[in-house]
Scaffold this motif. Structure first.
Motif, PDB file in Angstrom:
ATOM      1  N   PRO A 125      -8.417   2.523   9.765  1.00 58.36           N
ATOM      2  CA  PRO A 125      -6.949   2.627   9.688  1.00 58.36           C
ATOM      3  C   PRO A 125      -6.494   2.992   8.276  1.00 58.36           C
ATOM      4  CG  PRO A 125      -7.596   0.355   9.601  1.00 58.36           C
ATOM      5  CD  PRO A 125      -8.858   1.142   9.863  1.00 58.36           C
ATOM      6  N   ARG A 126      -5.297   3.540   8.206  1.00 55.89           N
ATOM      7  CA  ARG A 126      -4.736   3.957   6.913  1.00 55.89           C
ATOM      8  C   ARG A 126      -3.228   3.737   6.961  1.00 55.89           C
ATOM      9  NH1 ARG A 126      -2.802   9.290   5.556  1.00 55.89           N
ATOM     10  NH2 ARG A 126      -2.692   9.510   3.316  1.00 55.89           N
ATOM     11  N   MET A 127      -2.686   3.129   5.884  1.00 56.13           N
ATOM     12  CA  MET A 127      -1.237   2.933   5.766  1.00 56.13           C
ATOM     13  C   MET A 127      -0.808   3.415   4.389  1.00 56.13           C
ATOM     14  SD  MET A 127       1.096  -0.495   5.842  1.00 56.13           S
ATOM     15  CE  MET A 127       1.310  -0.724   4.094  1.00 56.13           C
ATOM     16  N   THR A 128       0.292   4.155   4.335  1.00 55.47           N
ATOM     17  CA  THR A 128       0.826   4.618   3.064  1.00 55.47           C
ATOM     18  C   THR A 128       2.288   4.224   2.960  1.00 55.47           C
ATOM     19  OG1 THR A 128       1.439   6.766   3.959  1.00 55.47           O
ATOM     20  CG2 THR A 128      -0.736   6.593   2.945  1.00 55.47           C
ATOM     21  N   GLY A 129       2.782   4.154   1.745  1.00 54.88           N
ATOM     22  CA  GLY A 129       4.185   3.816   1.530  1.00 54.88           C
ATOM     23  C   GLY A 129       4.538   3.946   0.067  1.00 54.88           C
ATOM     24  N   PHE A 130       5.745   3.490  -0.261  1.00 56.16           N
ATOM     25  CA  PHE A 130       6.247   3.553  -1.625  1.00 56.16           C
ATOM     26  C   PHE A 130       6.841   2.212  -2.003  1.00 56.16           C
ATOM     27  CE2 PHE A 130       6.171   7.927  -0.329  1.00 56.16           C
ATOM     28  CZ  PHE A 130       5.700   8.572  -1.451  1.00 56.16           C
ATOM     29  N   SER A 131       6.664   1.823  -3.261  1.00 58.97           N
ATOM     30  CA  SER A 131       7.273   0.605  -3.785  1.00 58.97           C
ATOM     31  C   SER A 131       8.754   0.849  -3.994  1.00 58.97           C
ATOM     32  CB  SER A 131       6.618   0.225  -5.119  1.00 58.97           C
ATOM     33  OG  SER A 131       6.970   1.178  -6.106  1.00 58.97           O
ATOM     34  N   ASP A 132       9.468  -0.203  -4.372  1.00 50.94           N
ATOM     35  CA  ASP A 132      10.895  -0.067  -4.674  1.00 50.94           C
ATOM     36  C   ASP A 132      11.136   0.936  -5.801  1.00 50.94           C
ATOM     37  OD1 ASP A 132      11.431  -1.890  -2.709  1.00 50.94           O
ATOM     38  OD2 ASP A 132      11.743  -3.576  -4.069  1.00 50.94           O
ATOM     39  N   ASN A 133      10.165   1.112  -6.700  1.00 48.09           N
ATOM     40  CA  ASN A 133      10.274   2.062  -7.813  1.00 48.09           C
ATOM     41  C   ASN A 133       9.716   3.430  -7.460  1.00 48.09           C
ATOM     42  OD1 ASN A 133      11.528   0.275  -9.543  1.00 48.09           O
ATOM     43  ND2 ASN A 133       9.590  -0.536 -10.290  1.00 48.09           N
TER      44      ASN A 133
END
Length: 174
Positions: free
Chosen positions: A29-37
């Motif tokens: 599995p793979r998950m990507t995202g972005f922090s608040d910054n």
């Protein structure tokens, strides 16, 4: 046939996805995202297990998380086991945790709690940090501000080695 989360299902394997009882097993599995910054992160694992009764929580095995750091740097965090809460964007790690940065910093721990949006890593178990000619051990650690601030507590020991010196005196045989 109607499938409900409570239904007992036989073991199936569908192109890297298996169903067992009330759970799903996924390969790679793979998950990507972005922090608040707006700094990116990616979490991958060799295997994930998800209970259909709590679909926002994944058990991860042989996992690795790569996080962008301020100033175009990066950090890679690896562990044998972890639990990813996709709603809270949090990763709780256990067993043989290694954090390495592109600047050569190295941290070793047995547990860590990562909160991606807050850019925070907390360990309430012993940690060991090595950076350049410095090593530090402590009972607990909290890293905030995307790695710019770190607090160490409990039995903190820091060893500084002068640049260019040997790590230990050498002996010659006589």
């Amino acid at each position: 046939m109607l499938l409900t989360p409570e239904a007992e299902l036989p073991d199936l394997d569908l192109a890297g996805i298996g169903l067992t009882g009330t759970g799903i097993t996924m390969e790679k599995p793979r998950m990507t995202g972005f922090s608040d910054n707006r700094r990116g992160y990616e979490v991958t694992a060799s295997r994930a297990e998800q209970n259909l009764l709590n679909p926002g929580v994944l058990g991860l095995f042989s996992l690795e998380a790569r996080m962008d750091l301020q100033g175009n740097g990066w950090a890679v965090l690896a562990a044998e086991e972890g639990v990813l809460d996709t709603k809270a964007e949090a990763l709780d790690l256990r067993k043989d945790i290694r954090l390495d940065t592109d600047k050569g910093d190295r941290v070793r721990m047995s547990e860590a709690n990562i909160r991606f949006p807050q850019e925070e890593i907390i360990s309430n178990a012993p940690v060991e940090l090595a950076s350049g000619s410095m090593t530090l051990t402590a009972a607990r650690m909290r890293v905030t501000e995307n790695g710019d601030a770190a607090t160490f507590e409990g039995s903190v020991v820091m060893i500084l080695q002068p640049q260019g010196s040997a790590t230990a005196p050498t002996r010659t045989a006589q």
